[in-house]
Enzyme design. Structure first.
Site, mmCIF file in Angstrom:
data_model
loop_
_atom_site.group_PDB
_atom_site.id
_atom_site.type_symbol
_atom_site.label_atom_id
_atom_site.label_comp_id
_atom_site.label_asym_id
_atom_site.label_seq_id
_atom_site.Cartn_x
_atom_site.Cartn_y
_atom_site.Cartn_z
ATOM 1 N N ASN A 30 0.891 -1.170 0.049
ATOM 2 C CA ASN A 30 -0.212 0.174 -0.164
ATOM 3 C C ASN A 30 0.972 1.333 -0.005
ATOM 4 O O ASN A 30 2.342 1.211 0.305
ATOM 5 C CB ASN A 30 -0.742 -0.126 1.192
ATOM 6 C CG ASN A 30 -2.252 -0.872 1.077
ATOM 7 O OD1 ASN A 30 -2.723 -0.456 0.151
ATOM 8 N ND2 ASN A 30 -2.306 -1.700 2.019
ATOM 9 N N ASP A 77 -2.294 2.481 4.921
ATOM 10 C CA ASP A 77 -3.117 2.000 3.831
ATOM 11 C C ASP A 77 -2.548 3.038 2.750
ATOM 12 O O ASP A 77 -1.564 3.435 2.764
ATOM 13 C CB ASP A 77 -4.625 2.024 3.954
ATOM 14 C CG ASP A 77 -5.371 1.046 3.159
ATOM 15 O OD1 ASP A 77 -4.781 0.527 2.168
ATOM 16 O OD2 ASP A 77 -6.455 0.421 3.583
#
Length: 173
Positions: A30, A77
């Site tokens: 990510n 993320d």
């Protein structure tokens, strides 16, 4: 995402060339983002709970990774970089987006009313709107009921200017 049983590889593909493995041993990739000067980038491994940074050669080839930030809660993320070189990271499971200074220290924490912020990017004519996607994936029914806005897209004005995403394949803005 197989919880660490089988790490993956990040590849680099250049037009007319064979893909090259550039990062190995990554479990949940990510936060791929780049500094305004183009000299280094960031990648997160959500399973390890950390964001790493790496140098970039003149031809764009990434160098070795080193720890940039270790999260104290949630998982790193998606990310976006602003024009001042700070990286904004959506933190899955942590109810927040964090802005990190170029040296890795936490500069700002934006609390969210949803548990799973998933990615952020800059937009608007002046690139001063931070858009934040969120998810409701795997939330139990009671958590979804308590977070009716989970899965939505949020927009917030910030005082810094974001970086425009690069265009690929000869695309015109």
């Amino acid at each position: 995402d197989d919880h660490g049983r089988r790490p993956g590889t990040v590849f680099r593909t250049r037009r007319g060339e064979t893909s090259q493995a550039v990062f190995q041993g990554v479990h949940i990739t990510n936060a791929l983002a780049f500094a305004p000067d183009g000299r280094h980038g960031y990648v997160a491994d959500s399973l390890k709970g950390e964001i790493e940074t790496f140098g970039l050669a003149a031809d764009g080839a990434p160098g070795p990774r080193r720890r940039f930030a270790k999260l104290d809660k949630g998982d790193p993320d998606g990310s976006a970089t602003d024009a001042d070189g700070f990286i904004w990271n959506a933190q899955w499971g942590a109810w927040r987006v964090v802005r990190y200074a170029p040296d890795g220290r936490i500069d700002r924490v934006v609390e969210m009313p949803v548990q799973q912020p998933s990615c952020c990017c800059f937009g608007g004519e002046d690139l001063k709107t931070l858009y934040i996607t969120t998810a409701q994936e795997n939330l139990p029914a009671e958590a979804r009921a308590a977070q009716p806005q989970a899965g939505g897209v949020w927009a917030m004005r910030v005082e810094t200017t974001g970086l425009a995403l690069p265009l690929f394949g000869g695309a015109k803005p």
